[in-house]
Design a protein around this motif. Structure first.
Motif, PDB file in Angstrom:
ATOM      1  N   ASP A  82      -8.779   7.223  -3.341  1.00 51.08           N
ATOM      2  CA  ASP A  82      -9.998   7.622  -2.642  1.00 51.08           C
ATOM      3  C   ASP A  82      -9.692   8.198  -1.262  1.00 51.08           C
ATOM      4  OD1 ASP A  82     -11.397   6.686  -4.827  1.00 51.08           O
ATOM      5  OD2 ASP A  82     -11.901   4.754  -3.908  1.00 51.08           O
ATOM      6  N   GLU A  83      -8.693   7.630  -0.588  1.00 48.98           N
ATOM      7  CA  GLU A  83      -8.350   8.073   0.762  1.00 48.98           C
ATOM      8  C   GLU A  83      -7.673   9.435   0.787  1.00 48.98           C
ATOM      9  OE1 GLU A  83      -7.513   3.681   2.829  1.00 48.98           O
ATOM     10  OE2 GLU A  83      -5.854   5.011   2.288  1.00 48.98           O
ATOM     11  N   SER A  84      -7.104   9.858  -0.350  1.00 50.62           N
ATOM     12  CA  SER A  84      -6.271  11.068  -0.353  1.00 50.62           C
ATOM     13  C   SER A  84      -7.014  12.327  -0.780  1.00 50.62           C
ATOM     14  CB  SER A  84      -5.072  10.856  -1.282  1.00 50.62           C
ATOM     15  OG  SER A  84      -5.495  10.686  -2.627  1.00 50.62           O
ATOM     16  N   ILE A  85      -8.348  12.264  -0.896  1.00 50.12           N
ATOM     17  CA  ILE A  85      -9.090  13.411  -1.436  1.00 50.12           C
ATOM     18  C   ILE A  85      -9.018  14.644  -0.535  1.00 50.12           C
ATOM     19  CG2 ILE A  85     -10.673  11.977  -2.777  1.00 50.12           C
ATOM     20  CD1 ILE A  85     -12.747  12.341  -0.584  1.00 50.12           C
ATOM     21  N   GLY A 131       0.781  -1.225   0.000  1.00 49.28           N
ATOM     22  CA  GLY A 131       0.000   0.000   0.000  1.00 49.28           C
ATOM     23  C   GLY A 131       0.814   1.276   0.000  1.00 49.28           C
ATOM     24  N   TYR A 132       2.084   1.217  -0.422  1.00 51.12           N
ATOM     25  CA  TYR A 132       2.938   2.393  -0.390  1.00 51.12           C
ATOM     26  C   TYR A 132       3.605   2.606  -1.751  1.00 51.12           C
ATOM     27  CZ  TYR A 132       2.229   2.018   4.605  1.00 51.12           C
ATOM     28  OH  TYR A 132       1.643   1.946   5.842  1.00 51.12           O
ATOM     29  N   PHE A 133       3.869   3.878  -2.042  1.00 49.99           N
ATOM     30  CA  PHE A 133       4.534   4.251  -3.280  1.00 49.99           C
ATOM     31  C   PHE A 133       5.969   4.670  -2.975  1.00 49.99           C
ATOM     32  CE2 PHE A 133       0.035   5.343  -3.668  1.00 49.99           C
ATOM     33  CZ  PHE A 133      -0.326   4.620  -4.790  1.00 49.99           C
ATOM     34  N   ILE A 134       6.830   4.535  -3.975  1.00 49.06           N
ATOM     35  CA  ILE A 134       8.213   4.981  -3.807  1.00 49.06           C
ATOM     36  C   ILE A 134       8.551   6.007  -4.878  1.00 49.06           C
ATOM     37  CG2 ILE A 134       8.975   2.852  -2.706  1.00 49.06           C
ATOM     38  CD1 ILE A 134      10.237   2.005  -5.335  1.00 49.06           C
ATOM     39  N   PHE A 189     -10.456  -6.305 -14.875  1.00 46.04           N
ATOM     40  CA  PHE A 189      -9.875  -4.975 -14.896  1.00 46.04           C
ATOM     41  C   PHE A 189     -10.914  -3.923 -15.255  1.00 46.04           C
ATOM     42  CE2 PHE A 189      -6.307  -7.786 -15.946  1.00 46.04           C
ATOM     43  CZ  PHE A 189      -5.438  -7.438 -14.929  1.00 46.04           C
ATOM     44  N   THR A 190     -11.047  -2.941 -14.418  1.00 47.54           N
ATOM     45  CA  THR A 190     -11.780  -1.729 -14.735  1.00 47.54           C
ATOM     46  C   THR A 190     -10.813  -0.590 -14.455  1.00 47.54           C
ATOM     47  OG1 THR A 190     -12.633  -1.560 -12.484  1.00 47.54           O
ATOM     48  CG2 THR A 190     -14.007  -2.718 -14.099  1.00 47.54           C
ATOM     49  N   SER A 191     -10.913   0.463 -15.227  1.00 42.95           N
ATOM     50  CA  SER A 191      -9.956   1.550 -15.039  1.00 42.95           C
ATOM     51  C   SER A 191     -10.111   2.157 -13.651  1.00 42.95           C
ATOM     52  CB  SER A 191     -10.170   2.629 -16.104  1.00 42.95           C
ATOM     53  OG  SER A 191     -11.466   3.185 -15.976  1.00 42.95           O
ATOM     54  N   ILE A 192      -9.001   2.633 -13.099  1.00 39.31           N
ATOM     55  CA  ILE A 192      -9.054   3.355 -11.831  1.00 39.31           C
ATOM     56  C   ILE A 192      -9.819   4.639 -12.071  1.00 39.31           C
ATOM     57  CG2 ILE A 192      -7.674   4.483 -10.041  1.00 39.31           C
ATOM     58  CD1 ILE A 192      -5.434   2.495 -10.712  1.00 39.31           C
ATOM     59  N   GLN A 193     -10.773   4.927 -11.207  1.00 36.84           N
ATOM     60  CA  GLN A 193     -11.660   6.064 -11.397  1.00 36.84           C
ATOM     61  C   GLN A 193     -11.286   7.205 -10.457  1.00 36.84           C
ATOM     62  OE1 GLN A 193     -14.186   5.956 -13.816  1.00 36.84           O
ATOM     63  NE2 GLN A 193     -13.154   4.025 -14.321  1.00 36.84           N
ATOM     64  N   GLY A 194     -11.330   8.437 -10.988  1.00 39.89           N
ATOM     65  CA  GLY A 194     -11.062   9.596 -10.157  1.00 39.89           C
ATOM     66  C   GLY A 194     -10.902  10.843 -10.997  1.00 39.89           C
ATOM     67  N   PRO A 195     -10.964  12.020 -10.379  1.00 38.15           N
ATOM     68  CA  PRO A 195     -10.822  13.282 -11.112  1.00 38.15           C
ATOM     69  C   PRO A 195      -9.493  13.362 -11.847  1.00 38.15           C
ATOM     70  CG  PRO A 195     -11.575  13.674  -8.864  1.00 38.15           C
ATOM     71  CD  PRO A 195     -11.183  12.231  -8.940  1.00 38.15           C
ATOM     72  N   ARG A 216      -2.100  17.756  -2.219  1.00 41.34           N
ATOM     73  CA  ARG A 216      -0.725  17.511  -2.644  1.00 41.34           C
ATOM     74  C   ARG A 216      -0.453  16.019  -2.789  1.00 41.34           C
ATOM     75  NH1 ARG A 216       3.654  20.735   0.736  1.00 41.34           N
ATOM     76  NH2 ARG A 216       4.930  19.706  -0.862  1.00 41.34           N
ATOM     77  N   TYR A 217      -0.928  15.230  -1.831  1.00 41.65           N
ATOM     78  CA  TYR A 217      -0.724  13.787  -1.921  1.00 41.65           C
ATOM     79  C   TYR A 217      -1.635  13.188  -2.999  1.00 41.65           C
ATOM     80  CZ  TYR A 217       0.011   8.948  -0.524  1.00 41.65           C
ATOM     81  OH  TYR A 217       0.324   7.613  -0.523  1.00 41.65           O
ATOM     82  N   PHE A 218      -2.853  13.715  -3.124  1.00 39.28           N
ATOM     83  CA  PHE A 218      -3.776  13.231  -4.148  1.00 39.28           C
ATOM     84  C   PHE A 218      -3.152  13.359  -5.528  1.00 39.28           C
ATOM     85  CE2 PHE A 218      -7.060  13.807  -7.333  1.00 39.28           C
ATOM     86  CZ  PHE A 218      -7.933  12.775  -7.065  1.00 39.28           C
ATOM     87  N   GLN A 219      -2.482  14.487  -5.779  1.00 37.44           N
ATOM     88  CA  GLN A 219      -1.855  14.700  -7.077  1.00 37.44           C
ATOM     89  C   GLN A 219      -0.813  13.644  -7.377  1.00 37.44           C
ATOM     90  OE1 GLN A 219       0.554  18.286  -7.451  1.00 37.44           O
ATOM     91  NE2 GLN A 219      -0.188  18.600  -9.538  1.00 37.44           N
ATOM     92  N   LYS A 220      -0.096  13.223  -6.348  1.00 37.90           N
ATOM     93  CA  LYS A 220       0.937  12.203  -6.536  1.00 37.90           C
ATOM     94  C   LYS A 220       0.308  10.836  -6.832  1.00 37.90           C
ATOM     95  CE  LYS A 220       4.376  14.521  -3.630  1.00 37.90           C
ATOM     96  NZ  LYS A 220       3.679  15.815  -3.626  1.00 37.90           N
ATOM     97  N   VAL A 221      -0.713  10.478  -6.062  1.00 33.71           N
ATOM     98  CA  VAL A 221      -1.382   9.191  -6.305  1.00 33.71           C
ATOM     99  C   VAL A 221      -2.084   9.216  -7.658  1.00 33.71           C
ATOM    100  CG1 VAL A 221      -3.048   7.523  -5.416  1.00 33.71           C
ATOM    101  CG2 VAL A 221      -1.682   8.880  -3.824  1.00 33.71           C
ATOM    102  N   GLN A 222      -2.641  10.365  -8.002  1.00 31.56           N
ATOM    103  CA  GLN A 222      -3.320  10.520  -9.291  1.00 31.56           C
ATOM    104  C   GLN A 222      -2.364  10.234 -10.450  1.00 31.56           C
ATOM    105  OE1 GLN A 222      -4.011  14.550 -10.767  1.00 31.56           O
ATOM    106  NE2 GLN A 222      -6.199  14.056 -10.942  1.00 31.56           N
ATOM    107  N   TRP A 223      -1.121  10.722 -10.332  1.00 29.47           N
ATOM    108  CA  TRP A 223      -0.133  10.459 -11.386  1.00 29.47           C
ATOM    109  C   TRP A 223       0.091   8.964 -11.540  1.00 29.47           C
ATOM    110  CZ3 TRP A 223       4.296   7.851 -12.273  1.00 29.47           C
ATOM    111  CH2 TRP A 223       5.021   8.177 -13.425  1.00 29.47           C
TER     112      TRP A 223
END
Length: 271
Positions: free
Chosen positions: A216-219, A97-100, A246-252, A223-230
């Motif tokens: 969804d948790e980062s809304i 559950g973590y990004f690097i 597979f369904t595409s990840i959904q979000g703004p 600043r963190y949402f932008q990183k997860v969004q990328w």
């Protein structure tokens, strides 16, 4: 050989866990346990399985707090091994559950079993902390030029697609390369999946669900949402979807990516 002679050019990557300061805060609030944090740090510091050809590539690692420095000699084999290590590390941490985020450079470095220092480490750290921005591992132009040279010299496709260019300019390590190729091959070209293939596809689905959950948790944290969004956009353009798995990840801000059976490239470049 003297230590001075060992201060030569190497490929060097510096990688750390995105948002680690926030994890320390969660620890203080009791939202994260000591055991969970220890296991997370163990994952990023564990080098078993990151490389398979130590003797050929002079593969070395060094733990630094919540980060790890990795280096190899400047050869085709060395670059291949460090790319593989970064891919494996990305997937290990994503599974938890973590990004690097990190930087991959070519430069002068001293790296033995105890210490690591040099221009390359400073440059890799600067890339990670000041330039990369998103959950990606940036590669410098010098690394990219070597990558292209090795590809041109090789008679196979073992390096194809392992370094890509993002829409804001920087080259970055395609850490979803193997995931993309496997999902593309098994989902779009194979009707009757074997049990191991079925298990692997289920795991890929689990990883996608983790990314969706983190988005969804980062809304409440733009600043963190932008990183997860990328990273979510990167996933959508790398891993084929459209079936029940597979369904595409959904979000703004996420673009809809349509996959077609028989498509030549399983990777859709970022716009």
């Amino acid at each position: 050989m003297s230590s001075e002679l060992e201060y030569g050019e190497r490929y060097c990557a510096f990688v750390d866990i995105l948002g680690f300061r926030g994890l320390i805060g969660e620890l203080g609030r009791g939202a994260l346990s000591i055991t969970e944090l220890r296991d997370l740090l163990t994952t990023i510091h564990k080098t078993d399985g990151l490389s398979t050809q130590y003797w050929q590539t002079d593969f070395r690692t060094q733990s630094i707090s919540d980060a790890v420095a990795i280096s190899t000699n400047v050869t085709r084999e060395g670059l291949t091994e460090i790319l593989r290590a970064l891919e494996n590390l990305t997937l290990r941490l994503l599974n938890k559950g973590y990004f690097i985020r990190g930087g991959l450079v070519k430069g002068r470095l001293f790296h033995d079993e105890n210490v690591v220092f040099g221009d390359a480490l400073v440059d890799a750290y600067r890339l990670e902390s000041e330039v990369a921005l998103y959950p990606r591992i940036m590669a410098t132009r010098a690394v990219w030029l070597d990558f292209e040279k090795y590809r041109a010299e090789g008679d196979d496709h073992s390096l194809d697609d392992w370094i890509k260019q993002s829409d804001d300019g920087p080259m970055f390590v395609h850490t979803l390369r193997a995931t993309s190729q496997f999902a593309y091959r098994t989902k779009l070209e194979n009707i009757n999946l074997s049990p191991p293939e079925r298990t692997s596809l289920d795991h890929i689905t689990d990883l996608q669900n983790i990314i969706q959950e983190k988005l969804d948790e980062s809304i409440d944290n733009p600043r963190y949402f932008q990183k997860v969004q990328w990273f979510a956009e990167y996933w959508n353009r790398s891993v084929p979807y459209g079936g029940k798995d597979f369904t595409s990840i959904q979000g703004p801000g996420l673009n809809e990516t349509k996959w077609l059976v028989g498509a030549d490239q399983p990777f859709h470049p970022l716009p």
